[in-house]
Design a protein around this motif. Sequence first.
Motif, PDB file in Angstrom:
ATOM      1  N   GLU A 388       3.290   6.740  -6.608  1.00 32.65           N
ATOM      2  CA  GLU A 388       2.027   6.584  -5.879  1.00 32.65           C
ATOM      3  C   GLU A 388       1.399   8.165  -5.723  1.00 32.65           C
ATOM      4  OE1 GLU A 388       0.209   4.146  -4.930  1.00 32.65           O
ATOM      5  OE2 GLU A 388       1.017   2.542  -5.300  1.00 32.65           O
ATOM      6  N   LYS A 391      -2.622  10.471  -4.220  1.00 32.57           N
ATOM      7  CA  LYS A 391      -3.776   9.969  -4.794  1.00 32.57           C
ATOM      8  C   LYS A 391      -4.068   8.630  -4.553  1.00 32.57           C
ATOM      9  CE  LYS A 391      -5.268  12.936  -8.396  1.00 32.57           C
ATOM     10  NZ  LYS A 391      -5.591  13.030 -10.180  1.00 32.57           N
ATOM     11  N   LYS A 392      -5.205   8.209  -4.157  1.00 33.29           N
ATOM     12  CA  LYS A 392      -5.658   6.763  -4.002  1.00 33.29           C
ATOM     13  C   LYS A 392      -5.830   6.323  -5.403  1.00 33.29           C
ATOM     14  CE  LYS A 392      -9.083   3.765  -2.196  1.00 33.29           C
ATOM     15  NZ  LYS A 392     -10.527   3.454  -1.764  1.00 33.29           N
ATOM     16  N   ARG A 393      -5.207   5.028  -5.389  1.00 32.82           N
ATOM     17  CA  ARG A 393      -5.391   4.305  -6.706  1.00 32.82           C
ATOM     18  C   ARG A 393      -6.216   3.022  -6.824  1.00 32.82           C
ATOM     19  NH1 ARG A 393       0.823   4.456  -8.398  1.00 32.82           N
ATOM     20  NH2 ARG A 393      -0.046   2.762  -9.805  1.00 32.82           N
ATOM     21  N   GLU A 394      -6.798   2.908  -7.833  1.00 25.81           N
ATOM     22  CA  GLU A 394      -7.653   1.559  -7.817  1.00 25.81           C
ATOM     23  C   GLU A 394      -7.322   0.949  -9.202  1.00 25.81           C
ATOM     24  OE1 GLU A 394     -11.798   1.967  -6.984  1.00 25.81           O
ATOM     25  OE2 GLU A 394     -11.418   2.566  -4.756  1.00 25.81           O
ATOM     26  N   THR A 525     -10.837   9.549  -7.195  1.00 23.51           N
ATOM     27  CA  THR A 525      -9.669   8.693  -7.267  1.00 23.51           C
ATOM     28  C   THR A 525      -9.201   8.216  -8.598  1.00 23.51           C
ATOM     29  OG1 THR A 525      -9.032   6.664  -6.104  1.00 23.51           O
ATOM     30  CG2 THR A 525     -11.058   6.593  -7.216  1.00 23.51           C
TER      31      THR A 525
END
Length: 551
Positions: A388, A391-394, A525
């Motif tokens: 993870e 970083k924000k992950r989409e 992101t």
Amino acid sequence: MKPRIRPPPFHRPSIPSYLNYCHGYSQRRWESVIVNKTYEDAIELLNTFQTPYEVLKEKWRKGIKLDESANDQMRRCLSRLGISQNDLARLNIAHIAGTKGKGSTAAFTSSILTQFSHPGTQPPIPLKVGLFTSPHLISVRERIRICNTPISRELFTKYFFETYNILSSAKEPEIPVYFRFLTLMSFKVFLEEGVDAAVYETGVGGTFDSTNIIAHPAVTGLTKIGLDHIDTLGSTLESIAWHKSGIQKPNVPSFSVPQGNTGVENMIKKRASEDLALERVEYLRDEREGVLCGAKVMPDEEWQRENAGLATRLAKCVLKHLKVPIEGPARLSFEANVKRGLESVVWRGRCERKKDGNVVWFLDGAHTTDSLTVAATWFRKETNLRPEGNKKRERVLIFNQSGHREAVALLTHFYKETEKQERSSKASRIHFDEIIFCPNTQSSSSPSSNSKDFFNAALQNSEEASLILQHTLAQTWKDLVAANLETRSEDRAKELGLPETEIVVTVLSSVEDAISAVKKRSEGTEVECLVTGSVHLVGTFIGMLEGVDAV
């Protein structure tokens, strides 16, 4: 004296050479003879051989399935090209059918064979291997490869018009439809280019497939058989197995991966002649038996190892036909070549991962229920294994099944596969922040820039332009999500970590628009984007992301 390393020229029709044929009396006699044309001209004319949407729709309405007489036409055309069954036998063909993995198996087999050389040649002269597969990702040329490389635009143009001119100038002109024409053309290419062996993947089914005019292959192989093309092959596994196992020939070795279904395996055995040696290929975990020769195949999944094991067996039979030593003192060399051949395969658009800035593209052409199950499992595994970090992950899904009458059913199956993973555990669920549905069209702003290689006459132009199918798929996904949420308790939803906000479902008019949307979302992101469904959709993405005209 050096041994012969090329098969003798096949019998040619009693007509002048291609140059004279095009520019001499044949042109005066037959208006259909075409000369001095380009690759673009070849593709444009080839596309006219596709069956129009209106004709297909009428066949569907009447319940017409495969044309059982089509291969009679193929044999007539083969004869007009001056090609005999003895000529085809000299190609030492490995013929492959199945539902899932036949393309990968064909690529593995070809790659293994290209690692070997003609016996007794100094310096060693590598085997020249032909490969015929479908569909193509970006360019039609990908369907006909020599030593794993698509034939050049020049060679494609040359052989296309040679084939077309001969067939159209016959006393009774006869031009087969798209896939059958390319099958005939591939025979001509491989024979005239002097390949030592060829690997053929069937198109649809097997028994009535145009590749099944090959009467004397060196070996046949069956990959995993599942539900596909049910409109033409039937709605049961047994009926589909009947079609696909029809490539088996008397006195020709035949191999099959473990089917995992008694009805399918019984049908395969039933269709095999009594004197046919049918072996069941298992994935052997004991490396001492040397099936995969220690190779690490990608993706590292059991079904891919089964495909690689089948390819090893097929290649071994072809090598025996070519009298290439593989036993005794040559055993170590054989195993090293097999390992190198399996590990060097790059079969684009199948379980492929591509990093592009903040976007990680996951590309997997999947047009059957089994393939979509694999796509969902692979994506879940790959994304859950990735750290993870901070970083924000989409996650984004891009899907299409243009031209496929079971598009809604396939999307429903794929959704259920993602739900199956969600229900198993929080760590393995698949949640998409956005789902995008778009056609395979490269660009909506500049239609003239769309490659003719992507043309598909099976699509209704008005429906494609108005995105009717894509809107239908979008509504289907929304309905599935709504129905699923209604069956879940609030506590269970929280336990699974399901989002409280509504999922974004978008319809876009081209691949170019979809790429732009994903890249915009990736600003600040990281985005993991799964592109799946139509093989042509995946091919269009690769072509636009890399700016290439073939892979």
